[in-house]
Design a protein around this motif. Structure first.
Motif, PDB file in Angstrom:
ATOM      1  N   GLY A 177       5.823   4.068 -11.661  1.00  0.00           N
ATOM      2  CA  GLY A 177       6.930   4.941 -11.283  1.00  0.00           C
ATOM      3  C   GLY A 177       6.799   5.298  -9.815  1.00  0.00           C
ATOM      4  O   GLY A 177       6.393   4.477  -8.982  1.00  0.00           O
ATOM      5  N   GLY A 178       7.107   6.543  -9.476  1.00  0.00           N
ATOM      6  CA  GLY A 178       6.975   6.987  -8.091  1.00  0.00           C
ATOM      7  C   GLY A 178       5.512   7.151  -7.713  1.00  0.00           C
ATOM      8  O   GLY A 178       4.784   7.929  -8.327  1.00  0.00           O
ATOM      9  N   ILE A 179       5.065   6.412  -6.710  1.00  0.00           N
ATOM     10  CA  ILE A 179       3.670   6.440  -6.279  1.00  0.00           C
ATOM     11  C   ILE A 179       3.623   6.802  -4.797  1.00  0.00           C
ATOM     12  O   ILE A 179       4.453   6.347  -4.001  1.00  0.00           O
ATOM     13  N   ALA A 180       2.634   7.599  -4.434  1.00  0.00           N
ATOM     14  CA  ALA A 180       2.487   8.062  -3.055  1.00  0.00           C
ATOM     15  C   ALA A 180       1.916   6.947  -2.183  1.00  0.00           C
ATOM     16  O   ALA A 180       0.708   6.867  -1.965  1.00  0.00           O
ATOM     17  N   THR A 181       2.802   6.073  -1.700  1.00  0.00           N
ATOM     18  CA  THR A 181       2.409   4.973  -0.826  1.00  0.00           C
ATOM     19  C   THR A 181       3.431   4.866   0.312  1.00  0.00           C
ATOM     20  O   THR A 181       4.350   5.677   0.423  1.00  0.00           O
ATOM     21  N   GLU A 182       3.282   3.806   1.128  1.00  0.00           N
ATOM     22  CA  GLU A 182       4.220   3.564   2.230  1.00  0.00           C
ATOM     23  C   GLU A 182       5.524   2.935   1.756  1.00  0.00           C
ATOM     24  O   GLU A 182       6.440   2.725   2.545  1.00  0.00           O
ATOM     25  N   TRP A 183       5.629   2.624   0.476  1.00  0.00           N
ATOM     26  CA  TRP A 183       6.741   1.844  -0.043  1.00  0.00           C
ATOM     27  C   TRP A 183       8.100   2.465   0.271  1.00  0.00           C
ATOM     28  O   TRP A 183       9.024   1.788   0.734  1.00  0.00           O
ATOM     29  N   GLY A 184       8.264   3.764   0.021  1.00  0.00           N
ATOM     30  CA  GLY A 184       9.563   4.409   0.209  1.00  0.00           C
ATOM     31  C   GLY A 184      10.045   4.344   1.646  1.00  0.00           C
ATOM     32  O   GLY A 184      11.223   4.085   1.912  1.00  0.00           O
ATOM     33  N   GLY A 185       9.140   4.572   2.592  1.00  0.00           N
ATOM     34  CA  GLY A 185       9.527   4.517   4.002  1.00  0.00           C
ATOM     35  C   GLY A 185       9.933   3.124   4.430  1.00  0.00           C
ATOM     36  O   GLY A 185      10.901   2.950   5.184  1.00  0.00           O
ATOM     37  N   ILE A 186       9.216   2.102   3.940  1.00  0.00           N
ATOM     38  CA  ILE A 186       9.561   0.717   4.273  1.00  0.00           C
ATOM     39  C   ILE A 186      10.923   0.360   3.698  1.00  0.00           C
ATOM     40  O   ILE A 186      11.765  -0.266   4.361  1.00  0.00           O
ATOM     41  N   ALA A 187      11.171   0.764   2.432  1.00  0.00           N
ATOM     42  CA  ALA A 187      12.462   0.485   1.805  1.00  0.00           C
ATOM     43  C   ALA A 187      13.596   1.176   2.552  1.00  0.00           C
ATOM     44  O   ALA A 187      14.673   0.596   2.754  1.00  0.00           O
ATOM     45  N   ALA A 188      13.363   2.420   2.990  1.00  0.00           N
ATOM     46  CA  ALA A 188      14.392   3.143   3.745  1.00  0.00           C
ATOM     47  C   ALA A 188      14.680   2.457   5.079  1.00  0.00           C
ATOM     48  O   ALA A 188      15.838   2.364   5.503  1.00  0.00           O
ATOM     49  N   ASP A 189      13.647   1.959   5.732  1.00  0.00           N
ATOM     50  CA  ASP A 189      13.834   1.263   7.011  1.00  0.00           C
ATOM     51  C   ASP A 189      14.670  -0.002   6.832  1.00  0.00           C
ATOM     52  O   ASP A 189      15.587  -0.275   7.625  1.00  0.00           O
ATOM     53  N   THR A 190      14.370  -0.799   5.809  1.00  0.00           N
ATOM     54  CA  THR A 190      15.136  -2.026   5.599  1.00  0.00           C
ATOM     55  C   THR A 190      16.572  -1.703   5.190  1.00  0.00           C
ATOM     56  O   THR A 190      17.506  -2.418   5.568  1.00  0.00           O
ATOM     57  N   LEU A 191      16.746  -0.621   4.455  1.00  0.00           N
ATOM     58  CA  LEU A 191      18.081  -0.192   4.053  1.00  0.00           C
ATOM     59  C   LEU A 191      18.934   0.141   5.269  1.00  0.00           C
ATOM     60  O   LEU A 191      20.087  -0.312   5.395  1.00  0.00           O
ATOM     61  N   GLU A 192      18.390   0.936   6.172  1.00  0.00           N
ATOM     62  CA  GLU A 192      19.156   1.331   7.362  1.00  0.00           C
ATOM     63  C   GLU A 192      19.434   0.134   8.262  1.00  0.00           C
ATOM     64  O   GLU A 192      20.513   0.037   8.860  1.00  0.00           O
ATOM     65  N   LYS A 193      18.496  -0.783   8.335  1.00  0.00           N
ATOM     66  CA  LYS A 193      18.711  -1.978   9.141  1.00  0.00           C
ATOM     67  C   LYS A 193      19.870  -2.808   8.597  1.00  0.00           C
ATOM     68  O   LYS A 193      20.656  -3.385   9.353  1.00  0.00           O
ATOM     69  N   SER A 194      19.996  -2.850   7.272  1.00  0.00           N
ATOM     70  CA  SER A 194      21.016  -3.683   6.638  1.00  0.00           C
ATOM     71  C   SER A 194      22.374  -3.018   6.544  1.00  0.00           C
ATOM     72  O   SER A 194      23.407  -3.653   6.771  1.00  0.00           O
ATOM     73  N   SER A 195      22.409  -1.727   6.187  1.00  0.00           N
ATOM     74  CA  SER A 195      23.677  -1.128   5.741  1.00  0.00           C
ATOM     75  C   SER A 195      24.055   0.191   6.388  1.00  0.00           C
ATOM     76  O   SER A 195      25.054   0.793   5.995  1.00  0.00           O
ATOM     77  N   ALA A 196      23.297   0.658   7.377  1.00  0.00           N
ATOM     78  CA  ALA A 196      23.580   1.990   7.913  1.00  0.00           C
ATOM     79  C   ALA A 196      24.860   2.055   8.731  1.00  0.00           C
ATOM     80  O   ALA A 196      25.426   3.138   8.906  1.00  0.00           O
TER      81      ALA A 196
END
Length: 276
Positions: A177-196
């Protein structure tokens, strides 16, 4: 009997790092793999053997498996943890990026399983652990390519479990499930690069905010929760086929199972700050 040997990919941080340490604690000779071995120095100080490996490079994977079996004579556990989250609207994400997401999250894992299985079959024992996600059972807006890789890895793991069972090899799926790693920040960065900046900008803003949310981050489980589940799986006489653990995993998977599609759509949309 020589110590059992384990290979953990994506071992430079987060779940992979915690898993390498847990398996070492359990007595395994552990190889921690990452593209850059300089990020494995701390693990090496704990007795983990660093291994340079890129799961998108076949020669790198073949060389890694050959090194392990040459040095230890066996391979008992493969933990396919390497992966990342590529977010963005399906319309926006370039197909080259979509293919790379599948290369890392799916084809890299299955190729390593292909390379490990001959050794496990010869031993008549072994465990392949594939790290999917609760994202392999549920869906979220703007996460289509990521969820696609995890759904695919779930299905491939089920087929592999049936195929490998006659040879004494177990295949286990771990669904964090939700784990305290770098994953969320990386996903947010790729999201903004693609669709912001396009038609999906409003959705991108909301989902990126949810991925980076400090409130959500505080609820996330530590990587050690997943490492402990993996430790239980590989030491069990008959492991479960799936271990769903970490913040939100079990309730969200259960909710997806019982709710109609549109009702679940509404729940997830509201959870990330979008209209239901």
């Amino acid at each position: 009997m020589p110590a059992k040997t384990a290979l953990v990919t994506g071992a430079s941080s987060g779940i992979g790092e915690a898993t390498a340490l847990e398996l070492h604690r359990l007595g395994y000779t552990v190889y921690g793999a990452a593209r850059r071995t300089d990020r494995l120095r701390e693990l090496a100080g704990h007795g983990i053997r660093p291994l340079a490996m890129d799961v998108t490079d076949d020669a790198s994977m073949r060389a890694g498996i050959e090194k392990i079996t040459a040095e230890t004579g066996r391979l008992d556990v493969l933990v396919n943890n390497a992966g990342y989250g590529s977010y963005g609207a399906l319309e926006d994400v370039p197909l080259d990026e979509a293919r790379h997401q599948f290369e890392v999250n799916v084809f890299g894992a299955i190729r390593l399983a292909q390379l490990a299985l001959p050794h496990m079959r010869a031993q008549r024992s072994g465990t392949v652990v594939n790290i999917t996600s609760m994202g392999g059972k549920i869906h979220t807006p703007l996460g289509g390519w990521y969820h696609g890789t995890k759904f695919a890895l779930e299905a491939l793991s089920d087929c592999l479990r049936l195929e490998a069972r006659p040879f004494g090899v177990d295949v286990v799926v771990i669904e964090p499930g939700g784990i305290a790693t770098e994953w969320g920040g990386i996903a947010a960065d790729t999201l903004e690069k693609s669709s912001a900046g396009g038609a999906y900008a409003a959705q991108a803003t909301a989902v990126a905010s949810a991925l980076r949310s400090e409130a959500n981050a505080k609820r996330n489980s530590p990587p050690s929760v997943i490492a402990e589940a993996i430790g239980k799986a590989v030491t069990a006489r008959r492991p479960k086929t799936r271990y769903a653990t970490g913040f939100g995993a079990r309730p969200l998977i259960a909710l997806r199972r019982v709710l109609p599609d549109r009702a679940f759509d509404m729940v997830i949309s509201r959870a990330v700050g979008l209209p239901g």
